[in-house]
Each structure stands twice: as structure tokens, then as C-alpha cells.
Write a protein that holds these residues in place. Structure first.
Motif, PDB file in Angstrom:
ATOM      1  N   THR A 263       0.822  -1.212   0.000  1.00 51.19           N
ATOM      2  CA  THR A 263       0.000   0.000   0.000  1.00 51.19           C
ATOM      3  C   THR A 263       0.858   1.266   0.000  1.00 51.19           C
ATOM      4  O   THR A 263       0.323   2.374  -0.043  1.00 51.19           O
ATOM      5  CB  THR A 263      -0.926   0.030   1.229  1.00 51.19           C
ATOM      6  N   ALA A 264       2.173   1.109   0.042  1.00 49.72           N
ATOM      7  CA  ALA A 264       3.077   2.261   0.073  1.00 49.72           C
ATOM      8  C   ALA A 264       3.242   2.852  -1.318  1.00 49.72           C
ATOM      9  O   ALA A 264       3.016   2.184  -2.340  1.00 49.72           O
ATOM     10  CB  ALA A 264       4.439   1.842   0.619  1.00 49.72           C
ATOM     11  N   THR A 265       3.640   4.115  -1.381  1.00 43.41           N
ATOM     12  CA  THR A 265       3.965   4.750  -2.657  1.00 43.41           C
ATOM     13  C   THR A 265       5.343   4.267  -3.110  1.00 43.41           C
ATOM     14  O   THR A 265       6.116   3.695  -2.315  1.00 43.41           O
ATOM     15  CB  THR A 265       3.989   6.272  -2.514  1.00 43.41           C
ATOM     16  N   LEU A 266       5.675   4.512  -4.383  1.00 43.96           N
ATOM     17  CA  LEU A 266       6.992   4.130  -4.877  1.00 43.96           C
ATOM     18  C   LEU A 266       8.091   4.823  -4.071  1.00 43.96           C
ATOM     19  O   LEU A 266       9.107   4.207  -3.721  1.00 43.96           O
ATOM     20  CB  LEU A 266       7.116   4.477  -6.363  1.00 43.96           C
ATOM     21  N   ASN A 267       7.893   6.094  -3.774  1.00 46.89           N
ATOM     22  CA  ASN A 267       8.898   6.830  -3.004  1.00 46.89           C
ATOM     23  C   ASN A 267       9.064   6.232  -1.614  1.00 46.89           C
ATOM     24  O   ASN A 267      10.202   6.097  -1.117  1.00 46.89           O
ATOM     25  CB  ASN A 267       8.500   8.300  -2.889  1.00 46.89           C
ATOM     26  N   GLU A 268       7.965   5.844  -0.969  1.00 50.75           N
ATOM     27  CA  GLU A 268       8.042   5.222   0.359  1.00 50.75           C
ATOM     28  C   GLU A 268       8.752   3.875   0.287  1.00 50.75           C
ATOM     29  O   GLU A 268       9.522   3.519   1.192  1.00 50.75           O
ATOM     30  CB  GLU A 268       6.632   5.065   0.935  1.00 50.75           C
ATOM     31  N   ILE A 269       8.498   3.131  -0.774  1.00 48.65           N
ATOM     32  CA  ILE A 269       9.180   1.839  -0.949  1.00 48.65           C
ATOM     33  C   ILE A 269      10.679   2.046  -1.076  1.00 48.65           C
ATOM     34  O   ILE A 269      11.483   1.344  -0.441  1.00 48.65           O
ATOM     35  CB  ILE A 269       8.617   1.097  -2.182  1.00 48.65           C
ATOM     36  N   PHE A 270      11.086   3.016  -1.886  1.00 43.65           N
ATOM     37  CA  PHE A 270      12.512   3.290  -2.062  1.00 43.65           C
ATOM     38  C   PHE A 270      13.150   3.734  -0.744  1.00 43.65           C
ATOM     39  O   PHE A 270      14.247   3.287  -0.398  1.00 43.65           O
ATOM     40  CB  PHE A 270      12.729   4.350  -3.146  1.00 43.65           C
ATOM     41  N   GLN A 271      12.487   4.610  -0.010  1.00 41.59           N
ATOM     42  CA  GLN A 271      13.043   5.084   1.251  1.00 41.59           C
ATOM     43  C   GLN A 271      13.195   3.941   2.252  1.00 41.59           C
ATOM     44  O   GLN A 271      14.200   3.848   2.971  1.00 41.59           O
ATOM     45  CB  GLN A 271      12.184   6.207   1.834  1.00 41.59           C
ATOM     46  N   TRP A 272      12.215   3.055   2.287  1.00 37.48           N
ATOM     47  CA  TRP A 272      12.308   1.876   3.156  1.00 37.48           C
ATOM     48  C   TRP A 272      13.470   0.972   2.729  1.00 37.48           C
ATOM     49  O   TRP A 272      14.250   0.494   3.572  1.00 37.48           O
ATOM     50  CB  TRP A 272      10.991   1.096   3.110  1.00 37.48           C
ATOM     51  N   ALA A 273      13.600   0.758   1.419  1.00 37.81           N
ATOM     52  CA  ALA A 273      14.645  -0.124   0.911  1.00 37.81           C
ATOM     53  C   ALA A 273      16.042   0.450   1.170  1.00 37.81           C
ATOM     54  O   ALA A 273      16.968  -0.283   1.530  1.00 37.81           O
ATOM     55  CB  ALA A 273      14.445  -0.379  -0.585  1.00 37.81           C
TER      56      ALA A 273
END
Length: 297
Positions: A263-273
Motif C-alpha cells: 500500500t506504500a507509494t513508490l517513493n516510500e518503498i525506495f526510502q524503506w529499501a
């Protein structure tokens, strides 16, 4: 003073990005950004006969759609021929390179390795490739993930081609000159490029430059063990719905994904990764089978 990390992703425009390309882009991006470094994009358009019209623009569009953010201007190798030729001319003048008219058939008859037949013939450039006199043979190198990689002695000793008979510049020469000029500190790429690494290190030493460090990521292969590549007709990744493929690439690189990440945005996924990236999570093998080897039905 600590040198800033500078990494890069350098696709060739011989087709759209496939899953293996995405893994290489993602691994190099996360390695750079986890160290507050720069991540550059370079289009390696050295081989016009293999290039697909519009592929460069499509690759850039795909990177944008998947949420990648690069630093600086995109560099195109097709605009850097003068740099490559200038270095070759200098080596020829110094007798550190020479023209060679040997064919693949002759080299195959010699056991598959070039034996230096043209080194002392002083041939003209007509219908000839250019070979570098091997002065710094590399028989092993250290990979950040895989440790010591051995290179066959005969391969390490070869005078290898830096400009092809058809007038096109060789990949090994161009990539090293570009990495030096762009200040690259580490190369993160697929394991299919382990073999030329020794030649690239020898070029750094020939040029009197400190070589970069290397990290080779596992290669995405199909059920038959063939690497995903444009030559093997690997399907293009989905440009319209990037999130499932991006998450699959993260899993390929060893991430255990949290339940709510879909449910995260692409930007949130990248920041998490970026926050959770660790080299020890990478799979130990050099090849991994992936379901992204066939077009969706």
C-alpha cells in the motif's frame, strides 16, 4: 577526507529494460543511496547495429516510472568517441597498442586465445582491429560479495581488443574511460560481467588510475538457466504498473518485505529499501531463477 560514493547504472539501448536490468539498476541505486552517494545514469550506445530505435528514451521513461532519481545529466557514449579515439592514438604512438588482422577463425584454431600474432607486424589500420599490449595481467580480483574471483591465466595474458575491426569502440575501453571521467568509485552490476572485470582493472593500471571496487549481483535466469537478456528476448517490465515488479526485484535482492508495503507509494518503498539495504542479505549464488522470464499470458 572520505571520498564521496559515486555509483552508476549503464544500460545499452538494445531493447527495453527487463527484470534482470531492473535488478542491476535497483542494486546499484540502493548501494549508492544507502551511503548518501550519487547515482548516475549512462546510456552505453556503442553498438548501433544492436540498438533499437527509441530504446534509450524508453529506458529513461521506465526508470522514471519506477521511481528512480539520478544525479546530474545522463551521459551517452555515442557522444564520447573523441575521448576513446584520443586514448587509442596515444597508446599506438607509445607502442602500447597495435593493429591486428587476425580473424575469429584463426584465434579459434589457436585454441580460443589470441597468441599475439600481429604484435610485431606493424600493420596498417586498414581492415584491422586495435589491441592493447597487456602489461598488467589480472588473474584474480576481489568482489565485495563473492570474495576472490579467479581469471584463467591465458585470458588474463591476452592482448585484448580496444577498437573493433568494424570501427566500433570496445566496451572495456569505453566503460573504464567513462568511469574514470565520471569519478565512479564502485561498480555494481550483474554477475554476467564478472569475466571482463580483470581486463577493466588492467586498463585502470595501464592508465595509472586507482581501480574502482566491484560488486556483482546475482543474475536473473529462466527455467533453462539462460540469463535474462535482450538477446534472449526477455520480456520488458511493466511500465504502467511498476509496483509489483519493483517489489519482486527487492525480494530477488534478498529483502523480506513488510506486510503493508504493497500500500506504500513508490517513493516510500525506495526510502524503506534504502534504510534497510544490507549486503549480507544478498543471495550467495551467481544465478537465480525468476518467473519474469516469459511474457505474461
Amino acid at each position: 577526507m572520505t571520498t564521496q560514493y559515486i555509483g552508476r547504472f549503464a544500460p545499452s539501448p538494445s531493447g527495453p529494460l527487463h527484470f534482470g536490468s531492473l535488478v542491476a539498476a535497483l542494486g546499484s541505486y540502493l548501494q549508492a543511496k544507502s551511503q548518501q552517494g550519487q547515482w548516475l545514469v549512462r546510456i552505453e550506445d556503442l553498438d548501433p547495429p544492436r540498438e533499437i530505435v527509441g530504446a534509450s528514451d524508453l529506458i529513461i521513461e521506465t526508470l522514471e516510472n519506477y521511481g528512480f532519481e539520478w544525479d546530474g545529466e545522463i551521459v551517452y557514449q555515442s557522444q564520447r568517441h573523441d575521448l576513446y579515439q584520443s586514448q587509442i592514438d596515444q597508446w599506438i604512438k607509445q607502442c602500447n597498442a597495435y593493429f591486428c588482422q587476425c580473424t575469429r577463425k584463426q584465434i579459434k584454431a589457436d585454441g580460443g586465445f589470441y597468441l599475439g600474432r600481429c604484435k610485431h607486424k606493424q600493420l596498417s589500420e586498414e581492415n584491422a582491429s586495435v589491441r592493447l599490449v597487456m602489461q598488467h595481467p589480472i588473474e584474480s580480483f576481489s568482489d565485495i560479495k563473492h570474495g576472490t574471483i579467479q581469471i584463467p591465466s591465458q585470458l588474463a595474458q591476452e592482448d585484448f581488443i580496444i577498437k573493433r575491426r568494424d570501427g566500433l569502440f570496445a566496451y572495456n575501453l569505453a566503460v573504464v574511460l567513462d568511469d574514470i571521467e565520471q569519478g565512479i568509485t564502485e561498480v555494481v552490476r550483474g554477475a554476467d560481467l564478472i569475466e571482463p572485470t580483470g581486463r577493466q582493472i588492467s586498463l585502470y593500471r595501464q592508465l595509472g588510475k586507482k581501480e574502482v571496487s566491484y560488486l556483482h549481483l546475482p543474475l536473473a535466469v529462466d527455467d533453462s538457466g539462460n540469463k535474462l537478456s535482450k538477446q534472449n528476448y526477455a520480456p520488458a517490465i511493466d511500465n504502467a504498473d511498476p509496483k509489483p515488479t519493483l517489489l519482486a526485484a527487492l525480494q530477488f535482492l534478498g529483502f523480506s518485505l513488510p506486510k503493508d508495503i504493497e500500500t506504500a507509494t513508490l517513493n516510500e518503498i525506495f526510502q524503506w529499501a534504502i534504510k534497510n539495504w544490507q549486503l549480507k542479505q544478498l543471495p550467495t549464488g551467481l544465478e537465480i531463477t525468476t518467473p519474469f522470464s516469459k511474457p505474461a499470458i
